[in-house]
Design a protein around this motif. Structure first.
Motif, short mmCIF file in Angstrom:
data_model
loop_
_atom_site.label_atom_id
_atom_site.label_comp_id
_atom_site.label_asym_id
_atom_site.label_seq_id
_atom_site.Cartn_x
_atom_site.Cartn_y
_atom_site.Cartn_z
N GLY A 229 0.79 -1.23 0.00
CA GLY A 229 0.00 0.00 0.00
C GLY A 229 0.82 1.28 0.00
N CYS A 230 0.11 2.38 -0.26
CA CYS A 230 0.68 3.74 -0.25
C CYS A 230 -0.01 4.54 0.84
N TYR A 231 0.77 5.16 1.71
CA TYR A 231 0.23 5.83 2.90
C TYR A 231 0.73 7.27 2.96
N PHE A 232 -0.09 8.16 3.53
CA PHE A 232 0.29 9.57 3.55
C PHE A 232 -0.21 10.28 4.80
N ILE A 233 0.46 11.39 5.09
CA ILE A 233 -0.06 12.42 5.98
C ILE A 233 0.13 13.75 5.26
N LEU A 234 -0.46 14.82 5.79
CA LEU A 234 -0.28 16.16 5.24
C LEU A 234 0.64 16.97 6.15
N GLY A 235 1.10 18.12 5.64
CA GLY A 235 2.02 18.96 6.39
C GLY A 235 1.49 20.37 6.58
N ASN A 236 2.34 21.24 7.11
CA ASN A 236 1.92 22.61 7.42
C ASN A 236 1.55 23.40 6.17
N HIS A 237 2.22 23.16 5.03
CA HIS A 237 1.87 23.88 3.82
C HIS A 237 0.52 23.44 3.29
N ASP A 238 0.17 22.17 3.49
CA ASP A 238 -1.17 21.71 3.13
C ASP A 238 -2.22 22.34 4.05
N TRP A 239 -1.85 22.54 5.31
CA TRP A 239 -2.73 23.20 6.28
C TRP A 239 -3.05 24.63 5.84
N HIS A 240 -2.08 25.30 5.23
CA HIS A 240 -2.29 26.66 4.75
C HIS A 240 -3.20 26.69 3.52
N GLN A 241 -3.36 25.55 2.85
CA GLN A 241 -4.22 25.45 1.69
C GLN A 241 -5.55 24.80 2.09
N GLU A 242 -6.26 24.25 1.13
CA GLU A 242 -7.54 23.58 1.41
C GLU A 242 -7.24 22.11 1.73
N SER A 243 -6.86 21.88 2.97
CA SER A 243 -6.35 20.57 3.37
C SER A 243 -7.37 19.46 3.19
N LEU A 244 -8.64 19.74 3.45
CA LEU A 244 -9.67 18.71 3.31
C LEU A 244 -9.77 18.23 1.86
N GLN A 245 -9.73 19.16 0.92
CA GLN A 245 -9.80 18.78 -0.49
C GLN A 245 -8.55 18.01 -0.91
N ILE A 246 -7.39 18.44 -0.42
CA ILE A 246 -6.15 17.72 -0.73
C ILE A 246 -6.23 16.29 -0.21
N ARG A 247 -6.70 16.15 1.02
CA ARG A 247 -6.80 14.83 1.65
C ARG A 247 -7.76 13.93 0.86
N GLU A 248 -8.93 14.45 0.52
CA GLU A 248 -9.93 13.66 -0.19
C GLU A 248 -9.43 13.24 -1.57
N THR A 249 -8.71 14.13 -2.25
CA THR A 249 -8.20 13.80 -3.58
C THR A 249 -7.16 12.70 -3.51
N LEU A 250 -6.29 12.76 -2.51
CA LEU A 250 -5.28 11.71 -2.35
C LEU A 250 -5.93 10.36 -2.06
N VAL A 251 -6.95 10.36 -1.23
CA VAL A 251 -7.66 9.12 -0.91
C VAL A 251 -8.33 8.56 -2.16
N GLU A 252 -8.88 9.44 -2.98
CA GLU A 252 -9.54 9.00 -4.22
C GLU A 252 -8.57 8.33 -5.18
N THR A 253 -7.28 8.70 -5.10
CA THR A 253 -6.29 8.09 -5.98
C THR A 253 -5.79 6.75 -5.46
N GLY A 254 -6.26 6.36 -4.26
CA GLY A 254 -5.87 5.06 -3.72
C GLY A 254 -4.90 5.11 -2.56
N TRP A 255 -4.48 6.30 -2.15
CA TRP A 255 -3.58 6.43 -1.02
C TRP A 255 -4.36 6.32 0.29
N ILE A 256 -3.72 5.82 1.34
CA ILE A 256 -4.37 5.61 2.64
C ILE A 256 -3.95 6.70 3.61
N ASP A 257 -4.93 7.36 4.20
CA ASP A 257 -4.70 8.47 5.13
C ASP A 257 -4.39 7.92 6.52
N LEU A 258 -3.21 8.27 7.04
CA LEU A 258 -2.80 7.81 8.36
C LEU A 258 -3.13 8.79 9.48
#
Length: 399
Positions: A229-258
């Motif tokens: 599998g492929c796993y991810f977390i987000l960082g402070n620069h993602d926090w400054h952006q639209e983090s929820l949308q970034i997270r959802e898009t990564l999950v849609e591509t098959g990555w697993i949110d830790l």
């Protein structure tokens, strides 16, 4: 001759003063402070760094009885003395950081290291500088932003199950999609990384700096695959952006949110527990699932892996009993000076964990220098992607 010596002392004190404010900059950038406020604070502190040497040389060096004009240090007003003492301590702190950098050695748990230099401009044979923020920095002389180190490191870990001997983890961090470096740069790097066919892929945060680049996932991280599998977390620069949308898009591509809860992975008869933390910017630290006696309980984890955007949580991870911690965020300092090493690193520990491998007890921390940054500038600090191979300890082999 005395004037030259006093001038050198004033220069040393100016450097020490600058180091003190750099320490403040490093530590404030490790806190959950909005980007706009951080920029204002940094501009103010940088102004102090520039103005102090001017005031120092004028007031102490030239103004009667200036030490550059025959005066003595004992003739200075009393209030100058504690100021100069603190500046001297700042310079000693810089010397300490420099010696720590010069004499850094990977811990004994890292048993192998190899590095392959990838020249991205020559490889793709095209201009890779886009029109994003600070794009002018990418073209500065000696900039190594397009020379990527593909490092291969082998760790011998005490608690690694024997059946997992040779397990490989691809460690990526800090892509910083902004349009400053063109899409093709990241597409090729992800393709090269995928060619290693790792067992597990981990992304340690800071993906997006400009939301218009979110669709870059389609041909960068999106196509990447690994058997475990492929796993991810987000960082402070993602926090400054639209983090929820970034997270959802990564999950849609098959990555697993830790970031929400630890993930239990069964592999070769053993349990790997993967957890992620985006603290202090988002969420809370994960709670390790401990086994209890009784039916229907979670199995005991044979190996604990933490993905933390910042290396600041290393000591916490040691107390929690993690075996391996993967981090990024600090970019290795981005600019390293000869002998001194990195100066700027957004961490509560300053430059201590700017990049590399560290160990406390049986816990290993690997800090990636990352692939990019909002400021596309790398001097003596190349971008990095890493393939980590885990090996069983010699004690287990002998048993």
């Amino acid at each position: 001759m005395e004037a030259i010596a006093n001038g050198l002392i004033l220069l040393i004190l100016s450097i020490g003063h600058a180091e003190l404010w750099v320490m403040v900059i490093n530590r404030t950038h490790a806190l959950p402070i909005p980007d706009a406020r951080l920029k204002k604070l940094r501009h103010v502190l940088e102004l102090f760094i520039v103005l102090f040497p001017i005031v120092l040389f004028l007031s102490v060096g030239l103004y009667t009885p200036g030490v550059l004009l025959g005066g003595t240090w004992s003739q200075l007003p009393f209030w100058w003395k504690p100021v100069l003492l603190v500046c001297a301590l700042g310079f000693l702190g810089l010397l300490y950081s420099g010696f720590r950098h010069l004499f850094y050695k990977p811990p004994r748990l890292q048993i192998e290291y190899q590095s392959e230099l990838i020249h991205m401009r020559q490889r793709l044979n095209q201009d890779l500088i886009g029109e994003g923020p600070y794009h002018y920095l990418a073209g500065l002389p000696l900039n190594e932003i397009f020379s990527v180190d593909f490092t291969r490191k082998t760790f011998q870990l005490p608690r690694l199950p024997e059946n997992w001997d040779g397990l490989t983890i691809l460690h990526l961090s800090d892509l910083h999609f902004s349009g400053t470096l063109k899409r093709e740069y990241f597409v090729e790097l992800c393709r090269i990384a995928q060619e290693t066919k790792p067992d597990l892929i981990v992304f340690a945060g800071d993906l997006i700096d400009e939301m218009k680049c979110l669709d870059w996932l389609d041909d960068t991280l999106g196509p990447m695959q690994a058997p475990l599998g492929c796993y991810f977390i987000l960082g402070n620069h993602d926090w400054h952006q639209e983090s929820l949308q970034i997270r959802e898009t990564l999950v849609e591509t098959g990555w697993i949110d830790l970031s929400t809860k630890p993930f239990l992975l069964q592999h070769a008869g053993h349990t790997l527990q993967l957890a992620g933390t985006e603290v202090p910017w988002m969420g809370e630290h994960p709670e390790i699932k401990r086994s209890t006696i009784g039916e229907g309980t979670e199995p005991e984890s044979d190996f604990l892996l933490l993905v933390s955007h910042t290396p600041d949580h290393f000591h916490w991870a040691v107390r929690q009993g993690y075996d391996l911690v993967l981090s990024g965020h600090t970019h290795g300092g981005q600019v390293r000076f000869p002998l001194i090493g990195p100066v700027f690193a957004p961490s509560l520990h300053g430059t201590r964990y700017a990049s590399g491998t560290f160990a406390r007890g049986s816990t290993v921390l690997h800090v990636s220098r990352g692939v990019s940054g909002i400021h596309p500038l790398r001097w003596l600090c190349r971008p990095e992607i890493s393939l980590l191979t885990l090996r069983v300890s010699d004690k287990k082999k002998s048993d």
